[in-house]
Write an enzyme that holds these catalytic residues in place. Structure first.
Site, PDB file in Angstrom:
ATOM      1  N   GLU A 151      11.596  -1.523  -6.436  1.00 23.86           N
ATOM      2  CA  GLU A 151      11.988  -1.424  -5.025  1.00 23.86           C
ATOM      3  C   GLU A 151      11.237  -2.399  -4.122  1.00 23.86           C
ATOM      4  O   GLU A 151      10.006  -2.461  -4.129  1.00 23.86           O
ATOM      5  CB  GLU A 151      11.780   0.010  -4.510  1.00 23.86           C
TER       6      GLU A 151
ATOM      7  N   LYS B 281      17.274   5.314  -3.152  1.00 30.52           N
ATOM      8  CA  LYS B 281      17.306   6.758  -2.980  1.00 30.52           C
ATOM      9  C   LYS B 281      18.566   7.280  -3.663  1.00 30.52           C
ATOM     10  O   LYS B 281      19.676   6.870  -3.346  1.00 30.52           O
ATOM     11  CB  LYS B 281      17.320   7.114  -1.490  1.00 30.52           C
TER      12      LYS B 281
END
Length: 398
Positions: A209, A225
């Site tokens: 990420e 997410k």
């Protein structure tokens, strides 16, 4: 075998410079020139101090909108930057949470690198005398599930929309930990794979990420997410889940707001929304948010705006941090912070999910997930275990 520095502090052995985001063409020539570390007892504003330290060592980052200077192979290359979740919470005015379980680990570290002679390829070490014991969890599955229920109750009261809960585990080890930490970088999808070491501590990262990247005058963040097993059915389930999409969009909106605080007016955009990508044996949903960097924006203000990352705090960020501090029994340590590379005109920081850290005796790991009103406590416990499993496996065992 361990070594000791000039001040007598035990240090962990080093295996070369492998900082996430460091220029690939320079890694074999990087030589440490200077280092600065910060802990809360030191006081002051760590973001401002980091920016000042970098400027004093040939890396002025007070105006990120300036074009990158020509790379000088005889000069300073750039710097590793590590910002813990606790330091990020302090920068944004939130509580720091429970104490760091890795007592030797600073909350912020800057390591400046220059160029030296090209280093030969590292010799293949003898069979590593690495042993890792059984991980001991900081909370039981029942306690984790109860924390999920507490977040759902807070959402029901209107206190928050979402809170990210993170668990911790630690195991004793013997031998050289760096080869084990370096294996994390080889995990599939580890865009920010690498290590950083210091006196009595080391971090290994396998993060997919992007917390924040600066490329051609644009700031970019890629929040992740939403998770499912990396099967055909898992992908279809993730794409069809209203709960996961709502959780994801909340964080995208939070990240848009964070970037808007430091961007040129009207320049924030969502370039990609809810793209499904693979990390190890998991599907994860990722979006890309970007904005034009504002003139005169310095590193310190950027860190205050984006740390800690919204995908590992929740929404609203400050309210979520209050619940994190109240519910998590062990500090986030090296996890849920930032680790990467900074240089004039170039910045690339990964969010330290899928991250491990060691002190002189134990290896520490963390994992968690975002909790919304639609979260099932048992499913959240299982998701955290699934995220931790590849990291633990890469670290080896008995």
């Amino acid at each position: 075998m361990r070594a000791h520095g000039p001040d007598g502090v035990e240090t962990l052995p080093r295996v070369g410079v492998d900082v996430p985001g460091a220029p690939a063409a320079c890694r074999r020539t990087l030589v440490e020139r200077a280092r600065w570390q910060w802990r809360p007892a030191d006081g002051g504003d760590p973001a401002a101090q980091a920016e000042q330290f970098l400027a004093a060592h040939g890396l002025p980052l007070h105006d990120l909108a300036r074009p990158a200077p020509r790379h000088d192979p005889a000069g300073v290359c750039g710097a590793a930057l590590y910002v813990s979740a606790a330091a990020g919470a302090a920068l944004t005015g939130g509580p720091s949470g429970a104490p760091n379980p890795v007592a030797t680990l600073p909350e912020l570290a800057v390591v400046v690198y220059g160029h030296g002679p090209t280093a030969p390829p590292p010799a293949t070490p003898p069979a590593a005398r690495w042993w890792r014991g059984t991980f001991v969890e900081s909370w039981s599955p029942r306690q984790h599930a109860e924390a999920v229920r507490a977040v759902r109750a807070a959402i029901g009261r209107g206190d928050v929309y979402q809170v990210n809960l993170v668990g911790h585990a630690a195991a004793r080890y013997t031998g050289d930990p760096l080869p084990a930490l370096s294996r994390l970088a080889a995990l599939p999808g580890a865009s920010y794979g690498g290590t950083l070491t210091g006196a009595g501590w080391a971090i290994g990262c396998a993060s997919p990420e992007t917390l924040v990247e600066l490329t051609d005058g644009r700031l970019i963040t890629r929040p992740i997410k939403g998770t499912r097993p990396a099967t055909t059915a898992g992908r279809a389930e993730l794409l069809a889940s209203a709960k996961e999409r709502a959780e994801h969009v909340m964080i995208v909106d939070l990240e848009r707001n964070d970037l808007a605080r430091v961007a040129r007016t009207g320049s924030v955009r969502v370039d990609e929304l809810f793209a499904v990508r693979r990390w190890c044996d998991l599907w994860q949903a990722e979006s890309t948010v970007s904005a034009a960097v504002a003139d005169g924006l310095g590193l310190a203000d950027l860190l205050r705006a984006v740390c800690p990352g919204g995908s590992v705090t929740g929404a609203p960020k400050l309210a979520a941090l209050e619940h994190v501090a109240a519910l998590e029994p062990v500090g986030r340590g090296a996890s849920m912070g930032a680790l990467g590379w900074v240089a004039p005109g170039r910045l690339d920081l990964g969010l330290t999910i899928r991250t491990a850290a060691v002190d002189a005796e134990r290896v520490h790991v963390w994992a968690g997930g975002g909790i919304t009103w639609g979260s099932d406590p048992d499913a959240e416990v299982a998701e955290a275990a699934a995220k931790a499993a590849p990291v633990r496996a890469a670290l080896g065992g008995r």
